[in-house]
Design a protein around this motif. Structure first.
Motif, PDB file in Angstrom:
ATOM      1  N   PHE A 117       0.353  -1.449   0.057  1.00  0.00           N
ATOM      2  CA  PHE A 117      -0.090  -0.133  -0.501  1.00  0.00           C
ATOM      3  C   PHE A 117       1.219   1.383   0.382  1.00  0.00           C
ATOM      4  O   PHE A 117       2.051   1.530   0.772  1.00  0.00           O
ATOM      5  N   ASP A 118       0.378   2.109  -0.838  1.00  0.00           N
ATOM      6  CA  ASP A 118       0.615   3.396  -0.487  1.00  0.00           C
ATOM      7  C   ASP A 118       0.115   4.655   0.334  1.00  0.00           C
ATOM      8  O   ASP A 118      -0.527   3.407   0.925  1.00  0.00           O
ATOM      9  N   GLU A 119       1.308   5.855   0.939  1.00  0.00           N
ATOM     10  CA  GLU A 119       0.468   7.036   1.765  1.00  0.00           C
ATOM     11  C   GLU A 119      -1.140   6.905   1.851  1.00  0.00           C
ATOM     12  O   GLU A 119      -1.781   7.258   3.029  1.00  0.00           O
ATOM     13  N   ARG A 120      -1.728   7.011   0.356  1.00  0.00           N
ATOM     14  CA  ARG A 120      -3.150   6.778   1.187  1.00  0.00           C
ATOM     15  C   ARG A 120      -4.296   5.385   0.949  1.00  0.00           C
ATOM     16  O   ARG A 120      -4.926   5.457   0.402  1.00  0.00           O
ATOM     17  N   ARG A 122      -3.569   2.582  -0.925  1.00  0.00           N
ATOM     18  CA  ARG A 122      -3.720   2.279  -2.304  1.00  0.00           C
ATOM     19  C   ARG A 122      -2.463   1.283  -2.105  1.00  0.00           C
ATOM     20  O   ARG A 122      -1.717   1.116  -2.479  1.00  0.00           O
ATOM     21  N   SER A 123      -3.386   0.474  -3.336  1.00  0.00           N
ATOM     22  CA  SER A 123      -2.649  -0.676  -3.539  1.00  0.00           C
ATOM     23  C   SER A 123      -1.556  -0.272  -4.581  1.00  0.00           C
ATOM     24  O   SER A 123      -1.770   0.460  -5.662  1.00  0.00           O
ATOM     25  N   ASP A 124      -0.262  -0.309  -4.529  1.00  0.00           N
ATOM     26  CA  ASP A 124       0.788   0.573  -5.459  1.00  0.00           C
ATOM     27  C   ASP A 124       1.552  -0.474  -6.100  1.00  0.00           C
ATOM     28  O   ASP A 124       2.425  -1.741  -5.677  1.00  0.00           O
ATOM     29  N   ARG A 127       4.960  -0.191  -6.006  1.00  0.00           N
ATOM     30  CA  ARG A 127       5.413  -0.302  -4.370  1.00  0.00           C
ATOM     31  C   ARG A 127       6.307  -1.745  -4.408  1.00  0.00           C
ATOM     32  O   ARG A 127       7.290  -2.187  -3.706  1.00  0.00           O
ATOM     33  N   SER A 131       9.739  -4.067  -3.284  1.00  0.00           N
ATOM     34  CA  SER A 131       9.964  -4.540  -2.567  1.00  0.00           C
ATOM     35  C   SER A 131      10.234  -6.740  -2.235  1.00  0.00           C
ATOM     36  O   SER A 131      10.871  -6.534  -1.854  1.00  0.00           O
ATOM     37  N   GLU A 143       7.212  -6.055   3.863  1.00  0.00           N
ATOM     38  CA  GLU A 143       5.294  -5.090   3.109  1.00  0.00           C
ATOM     39  C   GLU A 143       4.347  -5.342   3.074  1.00  0.00           C
ATOM     40  O   GLU A 143       3.621  -5.206   3.590  1.00  0.00           O
ATOM     41  N   LYS A 332       4.523   1.134 -15.355  1.00  0.00           N
ATOM     42  CA  LYS A 332       4.137   1.016 -13.970  1.00  0.00           C
ATOM     43  C   LYS A 332       5.151  -0.198 -13.416  1.00  0.00           C
ATOM     44  O   LYS A 332       5.348  -0.088 -12.395  1.00  0.00           O
TER      45      LYS A 332
END
Length: 354
Positions: A117-120, A122-124, A127, A131, A143, A332
């Motif tokens: 998840f990002d800071e909001r 949402r699946s990213d 990221r 990871s 993560e 992406k």
């Protein structure tokens, strides 16, 4: 099968989480019931792409997660985590594996999506890739969270032919809603599909998934599951790049191709979505695959380097131009070969646009 009543949990303290009663030891005098063999691997049920959400009371909706599809096998000998292509990635998701061992079940197969998840919230996908150490990387992702959305095997029973409503009821008993662990429930959302899609798009989510409440679990795209996207996102082969001294990794623009049956077709390029790290990792991968002549006709390109089309990039885009090129495309990340990556097939475009 109707969902069992939920009256007893309502008698509990509203602030306390609902928990099943501890299981009593089995009476050895009771006869053993025959068990279904536990499948070694199950090809996943895949969602058909549609432009609009379906109508009707038989459809239920979930958020569409952007990550790696995984099957978590809980067996008497331990836990196995398999990718969509059947590769064992147990060691790469240690937190998910550890949480699976704690679930109150002897044997089970969970279907879900590993996400970061990002800071909001949402699946990213980018990221998640980072990871894991990028495409071809061997890093562990501590993560990653498994968003579990189906249960295929439960305590010695193959339940794929049971309707979704009942499978979900059993899943919710294993993975309660609202958890913050490494395995979480992908919650069903009771809403009108059109309204839910609009809200998902306003929150910049990838889209929604519609599922037939009465449908069995069938491998492949049988139509029981549908996906409706806010922004199109698909896999395309990288056939080269245009060099630039002013861009990260010296990559001015990636040159992309889609499939059309057994052929490759050039579908334009993408020059946004990179950061210093992703561009550097991508350039390292491409430098190993350079070839003298392009694998597909890209038209006249200045400062172009052509590569063997073995890398699949996940590309977001808004639409197609009239001449068959991607519009407003953004990079992406690279899809991993072990994720059983699909390359966009132009010959199938007409079927999902209906």
């Amino acid at each position: 099968m109707t969902k069992p009543p939920t009256s007893k949990p309502l008698l509990q303290d509203a602030d306390r989480p609902v928990r099943s009663r501890p299981r009593k030891p089995r009476n050895p005098a009771q006869p053993n019931l025959p068990l279904d063999p536990m499948p070694d691997r199950i090809d996943p049920c895949l969602a058909l792409l549609k432009l609009k959400p379906p109508k009707g009371p038989q459809w239920t909706f979930e958020v569409k997660w952007d990550g790696y599809r995984l099957a978590v096998h809980i067996e008497p000998t331990g836990v196995r985590i398999l990718t969509r292509g059947g590769h064992d990635w147990t060691d790469r998701f240690p937190a998910i594996a550890a949480e699976a061992r704690r679930l109150p079940v002897a044997t089970a197969i969970l279907d879900g999506e590993a996400v970061v998840f990002d800071e909001r919230g949402r699946s990213d996908f980018g990221r998640l890739q980072q990871s894991l150490g990028g495409r071809g990387g061997k890093r562990m992702s501590r993560e990653a969270v498994l968003m579990a959305f189906d249960l295929l095997y439960f305590d010695g029973r193959d339940i794929r032919q049971t309707e979704l409503t009942s499978r979900r009821h059993l899943l919710e008993g294993l993975v309660p809603a609202g958890g913050e662990e490494a395995i979480r429930l992908s919650e069903e959302i009771e809403a009108d599909g059109d309204i839910l899609l609009r809200i998902a798009c306003e929150h910049e989510l990838e889209g929604i998934v519609a599922k037939d409440r009465n449908g069995p679990y069938r491998s492949g795209r049988g139509g029981e599951w549908l996906k409706i996207k806010c922004i199109q996102s698909d896999g395309f082969l990288i056939v080269g790049y245009e060099k630039s001294t002013a861009s990260f990794g010296g990559i001015g623009r990636l040159l992309l191709a889609a499939r059309k049956g057994s052929d490759l077709v050039y579908v334009g390029g993408v020059g946004t979505g990179f950061n210093e790290r992703s561009a550097s990792e991508l350039r390292e991968q491409m430098d190993k695959l350079t070839i003298g002549k392009p694998a597909v006709d890209t038209g006249r390109k200045r400062n172009a380097v052509f590569i063997d089309p073995k890398l699949v990039a996940e590309i977001e885009y808004r639409a197609w131009t009239h001449d068959g090129k991607l519009r407003h495309a953004s990079y992406k990340g690279l899809r991993d070969a072990q994720d059983h990556t699909e390359v966009y097939d132009l010959s199938a475009t007409a079927s999902w646009m209906q």
